[in-house]
Motif scaffolding. Structure first.
Motif, PDB file in Angstrom:
ATOM      1  N   PRO A  27      -3.914  -0.921  -6.596  1.00 37.98           N
ATOM      2  CA  PRO A  27      -4.911   0.211  -7.136  1.00 37.98           C
ATOM      3  C   PRO A  27      -5.884   0.326  -6.145  1.00 37.98           C
ATOM      4  O   PRO A  27      -6.635  -0.469  -5.890  1.00 37.98           O
ATOM      5  CB  PRO A  27      -5.049  -0.257  -8.555  1.00 37.98           C
ATOM      6  CG  PRO A  27      -4.085  -1.687  -8.709  1.00 37.98           C
ATOM      7  CD  PRO A  27      -3.782  -2.302  -7.398  1.00 37.98           C
ATOM      8  N   GLY A  28      -6.345   1.569  -6.139  1.00 40.73           N
ATOM      9  CA  GLY A  28      -7.635   1.851  -5.309  1.00 40.73           C
ATOM     10  C   GLY A  28      -7.316   1.925  -3.799  1.00 40.73           C
ATOM     11  O   GLY A  28      -8.350   2.270  -3.055  1.00 40.73           O
ATOM     12  N   GLY A  60       2.127   2.142  -3.300  1.00 42.54           N
ATOM     13  CA  GLY A  60       1.092   2.370  -4.370  1.00 42.54           C
ATOM     14  C   GLY A  60       1.027   0.952  -5.299  1.00 42.54           C
ATOM     15  O   GLY A  60       0.682   1.426  -6.378  1.00 42.54           O
ATOM     16  N   ARG A  61       1.098  -0.056  -4.742  1.00 37.51           N
ATOM     17  CA  ARG A  61       1.235  -1.191  -5.643  1.00 37.51           C
ATOM     18  C   ARG A  61      -0.124  -1.725  -5.750  1.00 37.51           C
ATOM     19  O   ARG A  61      -0.768  -2.653  -6.491  1.00 37.51           O
ATOM     20  CB  ARG A  61       2.356  -2.452  -5.228  1.00 37.51           C
ATOM     21  CG  ARG A  61       3.567  -1.873  -5.297  1.00 37.51           C
ATOM     22  CD  ARG A  61       4.556  -2.271  -6.150  1.00 37.51           C
ATOM     23  NE  ARG A  61       4.324  -3.393  -6.994  1.00 37.51           N
ATOM     24  CZ  ARG A  61       4.640  -4.799  -6.679  1.00 37.51           C
ATOM     25  NH1 ARG A  61       5.277  -5.139  -5.554  1.00 37.51           N
ATOM     26  NH2 ARG A  61       4.445  -5.705  -7.315  1.00 37.51           N
ATOM     27  N   CYS A  82       0.808  -1.111   0.071  1.00 36.08           N
ATOM     28  CA  CYS A  82      -0.013   0.038  -0.092  1.00 36.08           C
ATOM     29  C   CYS A  82       1.054   1.174  -0.016  1.00 36.08           C
ATOM     30  O   CYS A  82       0.823   2.395  -0.845  1.00 36.08           O
ATOM     31  CB  CYS A  82      -0.840  -0.065   1.226  1.00 36.08           C
ATOM     32  SG  CYS A  82      -2.267  -1.271   1.071  1.00 36.08           S
ATOM     33  N   ALA A  91      -9.884  -5.955  -5.254  1.00 36.56           N
ATOM     34  CA  ALA A  91      -8.451  -5.593  -5.923  1.00 36.56           C
ATOM     35  C   ALA A  91      -7.770  -6.988  -5.929  1.00 36.56           C
ATOM     36  O   ALA A  91      -7.798  -7.776  -5.202  1.00 36.56           O
ATOM     37  CB  ALA A  91      -7.623  -4.645  -4.599  1.00 36.56           C
TER      38      ALA A  91
END
Length: 68
Positions: free
Chosen positions: A30-31, A27-28, A24, A45
């Motif tokens: 998404p969302g 940024g690996r 997280c 996810a």
């Protein structure tokens, strides 16, 4: 769309909560969004591919060997 906590996601994907937190932060996932000090991960996810090297050798060493 619902969201899961780090602990719920780690149980779903069978990996450690620390690893999910790291994914997280980088940024690996998404969302995924940070709410205060907690991460909210979309329940749909997909688990990111493991980007670590599997061979145990570093890329830099492989490049140096090819040049000489």
């Amino acid at each position: 769309m619902g969201y899961l906590s780090i602990r719920q996601t780690s149980e779903k994907w069978n990996v450690s909560a620390r690893w999910i937190n790291d994914l997280c932060s980088r940024g690996r996932i998404p969302g995924a969004m940070k709410i205060g000090s907690y991460w909210a991960i979309p329940e749909d996810a997909e688990k990111p591919r493991d980007a670590r090297l599997k061979t145990g050798k570093y890329i830099k060493d492989a490049i140096v060997r090819k040049e000489f």
